[in-house]
Design a protein around this motif. Structure first.
Motif, PDB file in Angstrom:
ATOM      1  N   LEU A   1       0.826  -1.211   0.000  1.00 42.81           N
ATOM      2  CA  LEU A   1       0.000   0.000   0.000  1.00 42.81           C
ATOM      3  C   LEU A   1       0.858   1.257   0.000  1.00 42.81           C
ATOM      4  O   LEU A   1       0.642   2.179  -0.792  1.00 42.81           O
ATOM      5  CB  LEU A   1      -0.902  -0.005   1.239  1.00 42.81           C
ATOM      6  N   TYR A   2       1.853   1.295   0.884  1.00 42.29           N
ATOM      7  CA  TYR A   2       2.684   2.499   1.002  1.00 42.29           C
ATOM      8  C   TYR A   2       3.582   2.671  -0.215  1.00 42.29           C
ATOM      9  O   TYR A   2       3.817   3.784  -0.672  1.00 42.29           O
ATOM     10  CB  TYR A   2       3.502   2.454   2.291  1.00 42.29           C
ATOM     11  N   VAL A   3       4.087   1.538  -0.711  1.00 46.65           N
ATOM     12  CA  VAL A   3       4.889   1.585  -1.933  1.00 46.65           C
ATOM     13  C   VAL A   3       4.024   2.163  -3.051  1.00 46.65           C
ATOM     14  O   VAL A   3       4.428   3.088  -3.766  1.00 46.65           O
ATOM     15  CB  VAL A   3       5.388   0.170  -2.334  1.00 46.65           C
ATOM     16  N   GLY A   4       2.816   1.633  -3.164  1.00 47.24           N
ATOM     17  CA  GLY A   4       1.929   2.005  -4.258  1.00 47.24           C
ATOM     18  C   GLY A   4       1.474   3.451  -4.229  1.00 47.24           C
ATOM     19  O   GLY A   4       1.635   4.179  -5.220  1.00 47.24           O
ATOM     20  N   VAL A   5       0.952   3.890  -3.107  1.00 43.63           N
ATOM     21  CA  VAL A   5       0.446   5.272  -3.081  1.00 43.63           C
ATOM     22  C   VAL A   5       1.591   6.272  -3.280  1.00 43.63           C
ATOM     23  O   VAL A   5       1.420   7.299  -3.935  1.00 43.63           O
ATOM     24  CB  VAL A   5      -0.350   5.621  -1.791  1.00 43.63           C
ATOM     25  N   ALA A   6       2.769   5.932  -2.748  1.00 46.36           N
ATOM     26  CA  ALA A   6       3.901   6.841  -2.913  1.00 46.36           C
ATOM     27  C   ALA A   6       4.369   6.855  -4.362  1.00 46.36           C
ATOM     28  O   ALA A   6       4.685   7.917  -4.916  1.00 46.36           O
ATOM     29  CB  ALA A   6       5.049   6.415  -1.991  1.00 46.36           C
ATOM     30  N   ALA A   7       4.400   5.684  -4.972  1.00 46.73           N
ATOM     31  CA  ALA A   7       4.808   5.601  -6.381  1.00 46.73           C
ATOM     32  C   ALA A   7       3.864   6.449  -7.232  1.00 46.73           C
ATOM     33  O   ALA A   7       4.310   7.255  -8.063  1.00 46.73           O
ATOM     34  CB  ALA A   7       4.797   4.148  -6.846  1.00 46.73           C
ATOM     35  N   TYR A   8       2.579   6.273  -7.006  1.00 48.15           N
ATOM     36  CA  TYR A   8       1.606   7.052  -7.774  1.00 48.15           C
ATOM     37  C   TYR A   8       1.735   8.547  -7.491  1.00 48.15           C
ATOM     38  O   TYR A   8       1.693   9.367  -8.401  1.00 48.15           O
ATOM     39  CB  TYR A   8       0.182   6.577  -7.463  1.00 48.15           C
ATOM     40  N   ALA A   9       1.902   8.893  -6.228  1.00 51.18           N
ATOM     41  CA  ALA A   9       1.980  10.313  -5.878  1.00 51.18           C
ATOM     42  C   ALA A   9       3.156  10.976  -6.603  1.00 51.18           C
ATOM     43  O   ALA A   9       2.993  12.005  -7.282  1.00 51.18           O
ATOM     44  CB  ALA A   9       2.123  10.478  -4.364  1.00 51.18           C
ATOM     45  N   ALA A  10       4.332  10.373  -6.488  1.00 54.67           N
ATOM     46  CA  ALA A  10       5.516  10.982  -7.104  1.00 54.67           C
ATOM     47  C   ALA A  10       5.381  11.017  -8.624  1.00 54.67           C
ATOM     48  O   ALA A  10       5.746  12.003  -9.272  1.00 54.67           O
ATOM     49  CB  ALA A  10       6.769  10.210  -6.689  1.00 54.67           C
ATOM     50  N   ALA A  11       4.834   9.931  -9.199  1.00 55.38           N
ATOM     51  CA  ALA A  11       4.691   9.861 -10.655  1.00 55.38           C
ATOM     52  C   ALA A  11       3.674  10.881 -11.155  1.00 55.38           C
ATOM     53  O   ALA A  11       3.893  11.562 -12.168  1.00 55.38           O
ATOM     54  CB  ALA A  11       4.272   8.449 -11.063  1.00 55.38           C
ATOM     55  N   ILE A  12       2.584  11.015 -10.437  1.00 57.74           N
ATOM     56  CA  ILE A  12       1.552  11.975 -10.842  1.00 57.74           C
ATOM     57  C   ILE A  12       2.109  13.400 -10.774  1.00 57.74           C
ATOM     58  O   ILE A  12       1.933  14.201 -11.704  1.00 57.74           O
ATOM     59  CB  ILE A  12       0.292  11.839  -9.949  1.00 57.74           C
TER      60      ILE A  12
END
Ligand SMILES: Nc1ncnc2c1ncn2[C@@H]1O[C@H](COP(=O)(O)OP(=O)(O)OP(=O)(O)O)[C@@H](O)[C@H]1O
Ligand SMILES: [Mg+2]
Lengths: 335, 241
Positions: A71-82
């Protein structure tokens, strides 16, 4: 500052310091003697070493089992990418958003669980549930690509740390730096009040509380620190792979892979997560390569190998590889 | 002068079972008071309510005049009450020294100071030689000492001891008694102890409170209490004093 440095080395034998220095030097020099393939394996190993260290803060130190760290990997990955793709904000800045988002998720899960005394297996289930809900959310979040994925432009260019665009060797050193910093940070934590309190909570919550520890607060702190640390693995993931699929990044398999390193290396130890990640990643790749070479290209062989490692450790080395190895190498602390 | 600890009308029911009923007593500053009574009398339940393990169904607890009823265990520890657990709860994976350091961090901001305080307490209780062993390797008497050491490490005004002499040999009991005597005389530490070992109770307590079926059946100085017919009947008679 010097006091902090002294405390970092307190109780560590000179032999152990030298050994640690050698390991670090070897990792610094490794890319010079690695080809592209070996480098990619080492990058993955460092990624798991770092993420495992982050997870270890919550489980190894504070005894709170999370099976939903993807979950933390995912939301952070999306946040930085977005931030990068949509608004042109480079990851050196975007990572703060990523850290904040991951910590917010951690805080919500922690609050719900610890306020309502959800613990043990039920806590682990809650972490899985949150990762699953979030995956479903991102599947329908069409603005960020939905289930079709979210992509960063693949660029072949010189290393740029601001935008995290560059060749694999740049990612290697970024991951090495993160792993080294996480190691030092965790060492600092274990040599402080926070570390003692986490260990106490892990061992016996009621006794910890009776000794004046605000158990709720320190468990919250463990989740928030762990999710915040994990988020940087997510930022790395987004910019290294350049593609994000909710199906993959939030999957439970990812959460499990992430925790195998610390379990096999040694829960609650500082070097265990690093050792475990390297042993698993490197050996699993070796096994796969050997099988492919001899003509057996079996899908899923890695997972089977992980399972075997886990079984071996759980049965014969319940403390993980590191504690007995440390004793063998004569690296135990002086007191 | 008001007592350090004032317990008034303390009561607890567990699903209908009245474990503690309207118990009131005082522990004056600087004194040692014993809480005795047969098994299941409600002694530990009283401790748990005083120390904040769970809130009372009824009644109040005051420490130094301040109402601490229903506070959480950690708040009560910080208010100045250290407690041991009858069923010992060591931090099994930590060393003996680390166990006590966790307690001492309640009293000291700096880790080095807390470790020094822990070392002092370990020496006092004869655990210093075992400081680097994991707590899981200790024998039961040593675990009881560790309980005491950890609670003392928190720097309490009032120490609650729940059967810490159980299982000790007579000479060990006498050593432990001497330690509490010394702490009480030198530092003015106030102690409330639950104890079945009458040898220790008589050596330490200036006052005794006797519980039976959750109720106070006698209270006063040791000589009077041990001659009280009601007490002899339900408790001490059986112990073949
Ligand atoms: N958490 C609990 N839930 C339900 N019943 C309880 C609980 N704790 C204690 N009791 C009951 O309350 C009564 C008092 O128990 P308590 O442990 O206070 O006795 P005690 O005086 O400490 O006895 P002992 O000398 O054996 O330690 C007993 O009947 C016990 O079974
Ligand atoms: Mg009891």
């Amino acid at each position: 500052m010097s006091r902090m440095l002294r405390r970092l080395g307190e109780g560590v034998s000179n032999r152990a310091l030298v050994a640690l220095g050698l390991v670090f030097a070897a990792l610094l020099l490794a890319p010079l003697v690695s080809n592209g393939y070996v480098l990619s394996v080492l990058i993955i190993a460092l990624y798991y070493a770092y993420a495992g260290q982050a997870w270890n803060v919550m489980m190894g130190f504070c005894g709170q089992l999370s099976l939903g760290h993807s979950l933390y990997v995912g939301v952070a990955a999306y946040a930085a990418a977005i931030f990068f793709v949509k608004w042109n904000v480079p990851p050196v800045i975007g990572m703060f958003a990523a850290i904040a988002v991951a910590m917010a998720f951690g805080a919500v899960i922690g609050f719900l669980a610890f306020r309502f005394s959800v613990s043990g297996v039920y806590f682990a289930l809650l972490t899985i549930a949150f990762a699953e809900f979030t995956r479903i959310g991102f599947d329908h979040f069409t603005w960020a690509g939905g289930s079709g994925g979210f992509f960063l432009k693949v660029e072949d260019r010189a290393a740029d740390l601001i935008t995290l665009r560059g060749p694999p060797i740049m990612f290697y050193y970024v991951m090495l730096a993160l792993t080294a910093l996480a190691f030092l940070f965790c060492r600092m934590l274990t040599q402080s009040r926070v570390g003692y309190y986490w260990f106490a909570i892990r061992e016996d919550q009621e006794a910890a509380q009776a000794l004046g520890i605000n158990v709720f607060r320190y468990k919250m702190l463990a989740v928030i620190v762990s999710s915040g640390m994990t988020s940087l693995a997510g930022v790395f993931f987004a910019f290294y792979y350049n593609n994000l699929f909710p199906e993959q990044i939030f999957s439970m398999a990812r959460s499990i892979e992430l925790i195998l390193g610390p379990i096999i290396g040694g829960l609650g130890t500082l070097f265990g997560p690093i050792l475990g990640a390297f042993v698993l990643t490197v050996l699993a790749d070796l096994v796969t390569e050997v099988l492919v070479f001899t003509g057996y290209d079996i899908p899923g062989v890695k997972q089977v190998f992980y399972g075997l490692c886990l079984a071996v450790v759980v049965i014969w080395l319940p403390l993980g590889i590191w504690p007995p190895l440390k004793r063998r190498l004569g690296l135990e602390g002086r007191s | 002068m008001t007592a350090l600890l004032e317990v008034r009308g303390l009561s607890k029911s567990f699903r209908g079972l009245r474990a503690v009923s309207q118990v009131s007593f005082d522990v004056p500053q600087g004194e040692i008071v014993a809480l005795i009574g047969p098994n299941g009398a409600g002694k530990t339940t009283c401790f748990n309510m005083i120390a904040g393990a769970f809130p009372p169904s009824d009644g109040t607890v005051r420490l130094g005049g301040r109402d601490i009823t229903g506070l959480r265990a950690d708040q009560i520890c910080r208010a100045g009450i250290g407690r041991t657990f009858q069923i010992v709860k060591p931090f099994a994976g930590l060393t003996v020294h680390e166990n006590v350091t966790v307690g001492a961090l309640n009293a000291f901001a700096d880790l080095a100071d807390a470790r020094a305080k822990a070392a002092e307490v370990l020496q006092l209780l004869g655990l210093w030689a075992k400081r680097d062993q994991p707590a899981s390797s200790l024998t039961l008497p040593d675990r009881k000492r560790l309980e005491v050491a950890r609670a003392l490490g928190t720097g309490p005004q009032l120490l609650l001891l729940d059967e810490v002499m159980a299982g000790l040999r007579p000479t060990e009991t006498d050593q432990m008694v001497a330690v509490f005597r010394q702490l009480n005389e030198k530092t003015g530490l106030t102690i409330l102890l639950i104890e079945h070992v009458m040898r220790a109770v008589m050596a330490l307590a200036r006052r005794i409170v006797v519980l039976h079926h959750g109720e106070t059946i006698a209270m006063g100085d040791p000589e009077t209490v041990v001659r009280d017919p009601a007490v002899l009947d339900v408790y001490l008679g059986a112990e073949a004093l």
